[in-house]
Design an enzyme around this catalytic site. Structure first.
Site, PDB file in Angstrom:
ATOM      1  N   HIS A 113       0.927  -1.239   0.039  1.00  0.00           N
ATOM      2  CA  HIS A 113      -0.201  -0.043  -0.003  1.00  0.00           C
ATOM      3  C   HIS A 113       0.833   1.159   0.058  1.00  0.00           C
ATOM      4  O   HIS A 113       2.050   1.146   0.248  1.00  0.00           O
ATOM      5  CB  HIS A 113      -0.885  -0.037   1.233  1.00  0.00           C
ATOM      6  CG  HIS A 113      -0.094   0.034   2.463  1.00  0.00           C
ATOM      7  ND1 HIS A 113       0.524   1.047   3.021  1.00  0.00           N
ATOM      8  CD2 HIS A 113       0.291  -1.048   3.215  1.00  0.00           C
ATOM      9  CE1 HIS A 113       1.132   0.785   4.141  1.00  0.00           C
ATOM     10  NE2 HIS A 113       1.046  -0.655   4.242  1.00  0.00           N
ATOM     11  N   ARG A 169      -5.491   1.209   4.836  1.00  0.00           N
ATOM     12  CA  ARG A 169      -4.262   1.823   3.898  1.00  0.00           C
ATOM     13  C   ARG A 169      -4.240   0.626   2.690  1.00  0.00           C
ATOM     14  O   ARG A 169      -4.064   1.312   1.609  1.00  0.00           O
ATOM     15  CB  ARG A 169      -3.259   1.915   4.826  1.00  0.00           C
ATOM     16  CG  ARG A 169      -2.747   0.697   5.478  1.00  0.00           C
ATOM     17  CD  ARG A 169      -1.588   1.248   6.285  1.00  0.00           C
ATOM     18  NE  ARG A 169      -0.831   0.048   7.096  1.00  0.00           N
ATOM     19  CZ  ARG A 169      -1.231  -0.438   8.430  1.00  0.00           C
ATOM     20  NH1 ARG A 169      -2.291  -0.185   8.725  1.00  0.00           N
ATOM     21  NH2 ARG A 169      -0.723  -1.635   8.943  1.00  0.00           N
ATOM     22  N   GLU A 197      -1.171  -6.535   7.689  1.00  0.00           N
ATOM     23  CA  GLU A 197       0.294  -6.363   8.403  1.00  0.00           C
ATOM     24  C   GLU A 197       0.443  -7.174   9.719  1.00  0.00           C
ATOM     25  O   GLU A 197      -0.617  -7.822  10.326  1.00  0.00           O
ATOM     26  CB  GLU A 197       0.489  -4.958   8.536  1.00  0.00           C
ATOM     27  CG  GLU A 197       1.926  -4.747   9.108  1.00  0.00           C
ATOM     28  CD  GLU A 197       2.839  -4.867   8.133  1.00  0.00           C
ATOM     29  OE1 GLU A 197       3.018  -5.934   7.955  1.00  0.00           O
ATOM     30  OE2 GLU A 197       3.509  -3.937   7.641  1.00  0.00           O
ATOM     31  N   HIS A 244       0.870  -5.506   2.730  1.00  0.00           N
ATOM     32  CA  HIS A 244       1.436  -4.762   3.550  1.00  0.00           C
ATOM     33  C   HIS A 244       3.080  -5.350   3.573  1.00  0.00           C
ATOM     34  O   HIS A 244       3.354  -6.372   2.974  1.00  0.00           O
ATOM     35  CB  HIS A 244       1.130  -5.057   5.194  1.00  0.00           C
ATOM     36  CG  HIS A 244      -0.322  -4.559   5.188  1.00  0.00           C
ATOM     37  ND1 HIS A 244      -0.719  -3.231   5.535  1.00  0.00           N
ATOM     38  CD2 HIS A 244      -1.371  -5.204   4.737  1.00  0.00           C
ATOM     39  CE1 HIS A 244      -1.949  -3.109   5.430  1.00  0.00           C
ATOM     40  NE2 HIS A 244      -2.509  -4.200   5.108  1.00  0.00           N
TER      41      HIS A 244
HETATM   42  O1  LIG Z   1       3.376  -1.856  10.679  1.00  0.00           O
HETATM   43  C1  LIG Z   1       4.184  -1.228  10.231  1.00  0.00           C
HETATM   44  O2  LIG Z   1       4.933  -0.285  11.058  1.00  0.00           O
HETATM   45  C2  LIG Z   1       4.813  -1.016   8.826  1.00  0.00           C
HETATM   46  O3  LIG Z   1       3.949  -1.269   8.130  1.00  0.00           O
HETATM   47  C3  LIG Z   1       6.048  -1.972   8.652  1.00  0.00           C
HETATM   48  O4  LIG Z   1       6.909  -0.998   9.394  1.00  0.00           O
HETATM   49  P1  LIG Z   1       8.427  -1.901   9.550  1.00  0.00           P
HETATM   50  O5  LIG Z   1       9.041  -1.518   8.200  1.00  0.00           O
HETATM   51  O6  LIG Z   1       9.259  -1.042  10.640  1.00  0.00           O
HETATM   52  O7  LIG Z   1       8.150  -3.372   9.525  1.00  0.00           O
END
Ligand SMILES: O=C(O)[C@H](O)COP(=O)(O)O
Length: 273
Positions: A27, A78, A104, A203
């Protein structure tokens, strides 16, 4: 004898041909990513820049002439909003299927905290282990966590699950793969094998899980991969859904590597407390 050998060679050739094309993307940038906050299952909206990124992704797919029969996405806004913007740019209305299994990874107790501030508190090495290790779990989210109620009461998480036993309180990449992979096998892979043109919009971590599976990457190799926001990437797959060529981002190499560096780094924004 020769007839049998020829048939066998034809079969082998067919198995290694490109049978299917799969497109995936993460996203657009969310409000919380922009603020450098761990987001996970918190339903952060796309930032203004994320909306722009989604439009550009849709324009790239349109210019490349992609047609989709089926889009798979998560139960988080998102990702769903990114899908809507892309379909608007494409002028197409394929079937859209949403599932919590593509959400995610759940970032546990880290949810809502600034990544840089967490690095200052626990050390950069520990934060990077939480972010990119294969199987180290962030501390779990407890009921008194600031965002526990927001997450547990999200009406989208009541549509296709998870049920109470499946509802995570924290996840590493390993746990994320354990819920993503059955969904891939039962829903997405079956559609691809039926010849449907599939787009997957999810994600960072759920995509890393899918990439690990599709490319058969080791636990160590996947730790190094950072998936940029809203840059579509394409797989050419054989009949067994094994890639016949390396994954191809629909963007120039410099832009992709800068975007990957941005995702890898947590040196950006620090909130004033
Ligand atoms: O959930 C989150 O914070 C992001 O989608 C991914 O974050 P990261 O790159 O720190 O895993």
């Amino acid at each position: 004898m020769f007839g049998l050998l020829n048939r066998w060679l034809r079969y082998l050739r067919k198995m290694s041909e490109d049978c299917y094309t799969l497109v995936m993307l993460r996203h657009g940038e969310s409000e919380w990513t922009k603020r450098n906050l761990f987001c996970g299952w918190y339903d952060s909206k796309l930032s203004e820049n994320g909306i722009k990124e989604a439009h550009v992704a849709g324009q790239i797919l349109r210019d490349e002439g992609f047609q989709f029969d089926h889009v798979f996405t998560s139960q988080l806004s998102r990702a769903q909003d990114t899908v809507q913007i892309i379909l608007q740019e494409l002028g197409q209305s394929p079937e859209v299927t949403k599932s919590w299994r593509l959400n995610e990874r759940h970032y546990g107790d880290l949810t809502g905290y600034n990544k840089l501030q967490m690095a200052n508190k626990y050390g950069l090495e520990q934060v990077q282990i939480w972010r990119r290790s294969y199987d180290v779990l962030p501390p779990p989210m407890t009921k008194d966590h600031k965002y526990y109620q927001d997450i547990i009461t999200n009406p989208n998480f009541k549509i296709d699950g998870p049920n109470e036993d499946q509802f995570p309180h924290t996840e590493s990449l390993k746990e994320t793969i354990m819920r993503v992979l059955p969904y891939w096998n039962e829903n997405i892979a079956t559609e691809i094998k039926q010849g449907k043109k599939v787009l997957v919009v999810t994600h960072g971590t759920s995509l890393r899980g899918l990439v690990k599976h599709i490319e058969q990457l080791s636990d160590a190799e996947i730790m190094k991969l950072n998936i940029p926001t809203a840059i579509p990437f394409v797989y050419k797959l054989d009949a067994n859904l094994t890639p016949t060529k390396p994954r191809q981002f629909l963007c120039d190499e410099e832009t992709v590597s800068k975007a990957m560096e941005k995702v890898a780094s947590i040196s950006g924004y620090e909130e004033k407390q």
